[in-house]
Scaffold this active site. Sequence first.
Site, short mmCIF file in Angstrom:
data_model
loop_
_atom_site.label_atom_id
_atom_site.label_comp_id
_atom_site.label_asym_id
_atom_site.label_seq_id
_atom_site.Cartn_x
_atom_site.Cartn_y
_atom_site.Cartn_z
N ASP A 259 32.84 38.25 39.66
CA ASP A 259 32.95 36.85 39.23
C ASP A 259 31.56 36.27 38.96
O ASP A 259 31.36 35.49 38.03
CB ASP A 259 33.67 36.03 40.31
CG ASP A 259 35.05 36.60 40.61
OD1 ASP A 259 35.75 36.96 39.64
OD2 ASP A 259 35.41 36.71 41.79
N HIS B 43 39.08 35.37 44.82
CA HIS B 43 38.95 36.25 43.65
C HIS B 43 40.27 36.33 42.89
O HIS B 43 40.87 37.39 42.77
CB HIS B 43 38.48 37.64 44.10
CG HIS B 43 38.36 38.62 42.97
ND1 HIS B 43 37.41 38.49 41.98
CD2 HIS B 43 39.07 39.72 42.65
CE1 HIS B 43 37.55 39.47 41.11
NE2 HIS B 43 38.56 40.23 41.48
#
Length: 229
Positions: free
Chosen positions: A66, A93
């Site tokens: 990310d 996530h």
Amino acid sequence: MTRDDLFNINAGIVKGLCEAIAKHCPKALVNMISNPVNSTVPIAAEIFKKAGTYDPKRLFGVTTLDVVRAKTFYAGKAMVPVAEVNVPVVGGHAGITILPLFSQATPKANLSDEELTALTKRTQDGGTEVVEAKAGKGSATLSMAYAGAIFADACLKGLNGVPDVIECSFVQSTVTELPFFASKVRLGKNGVEEVLGLGPLSDYEKEGLEKLKPELLSSIEKGIKFATQ
Ligand SMILES: NC(=O)C1=CN([C@@H]2O[C@H](COP(=O)(O)OP(=O)(O)OC[C@H]3O[C@@H](n4cnc5c(N)ncnc54)[C@H](O)[C@@H]3O)[C@@H](O)[C@H]2O)C=CC1
Ligand SMILES: O=C([O-])CC(=O)C(=O)O
């Protein structure tokens, strides 16, 4: 397929692997990449607790991809070299639980609210975009390997006593009221040395933080329930 759809398959695999870790290498630093990370990290914690080996300093959900995505998309928009960019990404996530903090991004760039909203969405949907494009043939394999290598390397640097090794990771946390949360973490000889706070957030990020909490909590609870039932 969403990361949550993977729960039914991966929860059992993670449980088995964690039982083996508890038995054969209870002191290992565990970097959990298997999705849904928001649930598999709590599963691992419960399995380790059952085995009497749980050390919250040694269990990490890998959210580095990310950060890689946030840095890449920001660099493109801000027209700065990606290697110079830093952007913390907090939360979890999956989808809206991924919260990039572009207000803290360096180098500073004068991006509009619309641009920041688009960058946030692109970062949140980056994994799903790849999964859909590969249509059942896996996920972001190479960029995951890249991100996993960055995080594993950071853990090794910490273990070797390199000072000030900081990466974002999904860990046991008191940064919010949620038991697990991704934020900047200082890595050291024992794994987590310090879980760092969120720093100042923009109004947009504060809103994103409140919105992500119910979904993240429900994924955490789903993992705990699976491992304790
Ligand atoms: N945390 C992150 O940033 C990311 C996480 N992922 C996750 O990583 C995992 C792997 O993704 P891909 O490599 O794309 O999937 P893939 O389907 O290409 O590979 C999965 C591999 O696991 C093996 N496997 C299946 N059952 C197993 C078992 N019981 N024990 C050991 N190995 C087993 C399969 O043979 C296969 O080689 C998925 O859970 C995916 O969602 C993927 C991208 C990013
Ligand atoms: O969405 C997925 O299943 C793969 C993943 O975690 C990512 O690419 O970030």
